[in-house]
Scaffold this motif. Sequence first.
Motif, short mmCIF file in Angstrom:
data_model
loop_
_atom_site.label_atom_id
_atom_site.label_comp_id
_atom_site.label_asym_id
_atom_site.label_seq_id
_atom_site.Cartn_x
_atom_site.Cartn_y
_atom_site.Cartn_z
N VAL A 26 0.91 -1.21 0.02
CA VAL A 26 0.15 0.06 0.06
C VAL A 26 0.85 1.21 -0.17
CG1 VAL A 26 -1.76 1.12 1.30
CG2 VAL A 26 -1.80 -1.22 1.26
N TYR A 27 0.48 2.07 -0.78
CA TYR A 27 1.45 3.39 -1.07
C TYR A 27 0.49 4.59 -1.15
CZ TYR A 27 4.58 6.76 -3.25
OH TYR A 27 5.47 7.78 -3.45
N CYS A 28 1.13 5.34 -0.44
CA CYS A 28 0.22 6.85 -0.45
C CYS A 28 1.05 7.91 -0.84
CB CYS A 28 -0.24 7.28 1.31
SG CYS A 28 -1.89 6.30 1.49
N ARG A 29 2.19 8.38 -0.14
CA ARG A 29 2.82 9.63 -0.65
C ARG A 29 4.44 9.27 -0.13
NH1 ARG A 29 -0.58 14.94 -0.79
NH2 ARG A 29 -1.95 14.42 -2.55
N SER A 30 5.14 10.30 -0.58
CA SER A 30 6.61 10.26 -0.46
C SER A 30 7.31 9.52 -1.47
CB SER A 30 7.07 9.80 1.03
OG SER A 30 8.40 10.01 1.37
N THR A 31 8.50 8.94 -1.42
CA THR A 31 9.09 8.23 -2.40
C THR A 31 9.49 6.76 -1.77
OG1 THR A 31 11.43 8.92 -1.32
CG2 THR A 31 10.43 10.35 -3.41
N VAL A 32 9.57 5.79 -2.77
CA VAL A 32 9.21 4.39 -2.30
C VAL A 32 10.91 3.42 -2.70
CG1 VAL A 32 8.34 3.65 -4.55
CG2 VAL A 32 7.87 2.16 -2.54
N GLN A 33 11.21 2.31 -1.84
CA GLN A 33 12.06 1.87 -2.36
C GLN A 33 11.84 0.48 -2.45
OE1 GLN A 33 15.81 2.53 0.07
NE2 GLN A 33 14.78 3.89 1.35
N PHE A 34 12.64 -0.44 -3.26
CA PHE A 34 12.23 -1.83 -3.28
C PHE A 34 13.64 -2.36 -2.83
CE2 PHE A 34 9.60 0.41 -6.20
CZ PHE A 34 8.50 0.00 -5.71
N ARG A 35 13.67 -3.10 -1.54
CA ARG A 35 14.95 -3.36 -0.93
C ARG A 35 15.14 -4.76 -0.91
NH1 ARG A 35 15.04 0.17 4.43
NH2 ARG A 35 13.44 -1.35 4.86
N ILE A 36 16.46 -5.27 -1.01
CA ILE A 36 16.76 -6.78 -1.02
C ILE A 36 17.89 -6.53 -0.01
CG2 ILE A 36 18.12 -8.57 -2.20
CD1 ILE A 36 17.23 -7.26 -4.90
N PHE A 37 17.67 -7.68 0.92
CA PHE A 37 18.70 -7.75 2.08
C PHE A 37 19.21 -9.31 2.08
CE2 PHE A 37 15.69 -4.66 3.64
CZ PHE A 37 16.35 -3.81 4.54
N TRP A 38 20.45 -9.50 2.21
CA TRP A 38 21.15 -10.46 1.65
C TRP A 38 21.86 -11.32 3.19
CZ3 TRP A 38 26.87 -10.65 0.48
CH2 TRP A 38 27.45 -11.85 -0.12
N SER A 39 21.60 -12.70 3.10
CA SER A 39 22.18 -13.52 4.12
C SER A 39 23.57 -13.55 4.13
CB SER A 39 21.46 -14.82 4.54
OG SER A 39 21.75 -15.52 3.05
N GLY A 40 24.28 -13.42 2.98
CA GLY A 40 25.75 -13.69 2.76
C GLY A 40 26.05 -15.35 2.60
N LYS A 41 25.07 -16.09 2.40
CA LYS A 41 25.02 -17.35 2.68
C LYS A 41 25.31 -18.08 1.11
CE LYS A 41 22.58 -18.11 6.68
NZ LYS A 41 21.30 -19.00 7.38
N THR A 42 25.00 -17.34 -0.25
CA THR A 42 25.08 -17.76 -1.44
C THR A 42 25.12 -16.59 -2.42
OG1 THR A 42 24.10 -19.28 -3.27
CG2 THR A 42 22.59 -17.88 -1.63
N ASP A 43 25.82 -16.70 -3.63
CA ASP A 43 25.82 -15.82 -4.44
C ASP A 43 24.40 -15.70 -5.17
OD1 ASP A 43 28.49 -16.05 -4.20
OD2 ASP A 43 29.18 -16.92 -6.06
N PHE A 44 24.01 -14.39 -5.54
CA PHE A 44 22.66 -14.14 -6.34
C PHE A 44 22.78 -13.18 -7.39
CE2 PHE A 44 22.27 -10.63 -3.18
CZ PHE A 44 21.56 -9.60 -3.83
N CYS A 45 22.05 -13.10 -8.19
CA CYS A 45 21.90 -12.34 -9.17
C CYS A 45 20.48 -11.50 -9.17
CB CYS A 45 22.05 -12.76 -10.59
SG CYS A 45 23.71 -13.24 -10.91
N PHE A 46 20.40 -10.33 -9.47
CA PHE A 46 19.16 -9.52 -9.56
C PHE A 46 19.21 -8.76 -10.91
CE2 PHE A 46 17.56 -5.00 -8.47
CZ PHE A 46 16.28 -5.21 -8.58
N ASP A 47 18.17 -9.18 -11.59
CA ASP A 47 17.90 -8.52 -12.94
C ASP A 47 17.16 -7.12 -12.87
OD1 ASP A 47 17.19 -8.05 -15.56
OD2 ASP A 47 15.69 -9.75 -15.87
#
Length: 349
Positions: A304-325
């Motif tokens: 749900v979003y009303c106002r201000s600026t929005v972020q889409f975040r990724i938190f990493w465990s450090g347990k495996t390599d990953f890629c983000f498209d």
Amino acid sequence: MKRTGYLLAMAAVVFFVGKVCYAEENLIKNYSFEEWTAENPTDWKVNLKEAKVVKSETEQIEGKSSLCLKLSPSGDGKGKASGTVVSSVFPVKGGQLYLFGFWAMTEGSDLAASASIDWEVPLTAEQRQNSLVCMGYGAVPWNIGHRIIMAPEKAVRACVNFFIESSKPSSLYLDSILFCPYALPPQPGPDCKNAAWLGFNMNRFGGEVVDDDKTSSGKTVEVKIGAKTHVSRCVIFGPYADLPPGEYWATWRLKAADASIEKPITLDVTSGAWGSLDAGTDLQGITLKFKEPNKYQEFSLPFVYCRSTVQFRIFWSGKTDFCFDNVTVKQVREFTEEEMKSWKGFLGK
């Protein structure tokens, strides 16, 4: 005096798509602080230290009044005044999704304010679990704060809690508090409003842009074990986008080198100057489970979003390599100003 505002804090939880079914009842009694008994708001408990509670008839979002916790610390400024206001207890169902929302404004300096949910979870004896929804510092004009949140599995009752603390004269105004069951919005149709951001255009702490012919752009952001980055912290964030108010689905496209790792990555959506807390937990985000190694998958969650600026975040465990498209955002429906002020869109009124 009525004002519009900006989003205080927001996060989201992902589950299977269900039928839209908005609540018909706000579980918060005296949610807009229209009713007062003597000098206290009806159905609310107030705890004060060098502070007082005031019925404000000049600063409100809806109705004729709002609540104000006004701090007046004494002495040389080393001590702190504080004020807490707690709703009456209401029944909840364990495992149910709820929408917690409110309007708030702070005045003063050197202050900290927070909103939280206290869950009653019976075990061997009555026990409470606390969900800290958001926290802010300093003066902030009227803002909307809201959080889609899941009740603990064995929760039976809950209450909402607002707190302010400062060593200097400060105030916290509250109005239009909401707590209601929340049903997932439908997946958006092909003609919905949408936006997308490539991974390498997002902000990040660590990770390298590398070639990848399996992505939409031919590039991907690769985060590897041992690389200089923030393990167990937010590695991808931004893009601080400004969206129309409404309900949305966000979809990340990711792959991991080792699909057997438990809780390799956590995703969330956050917005506003105050920001969400504990974003790396299952409570406020989705912890991913990959089906196959080195194969892109899509993971979606509503917000749900009303106002201000929005972020889409990724938190990493450090347990495996990953890629983000990339991350894609699609709107389910848009909010009006009136819906944001009174939550009518969620209460079915």
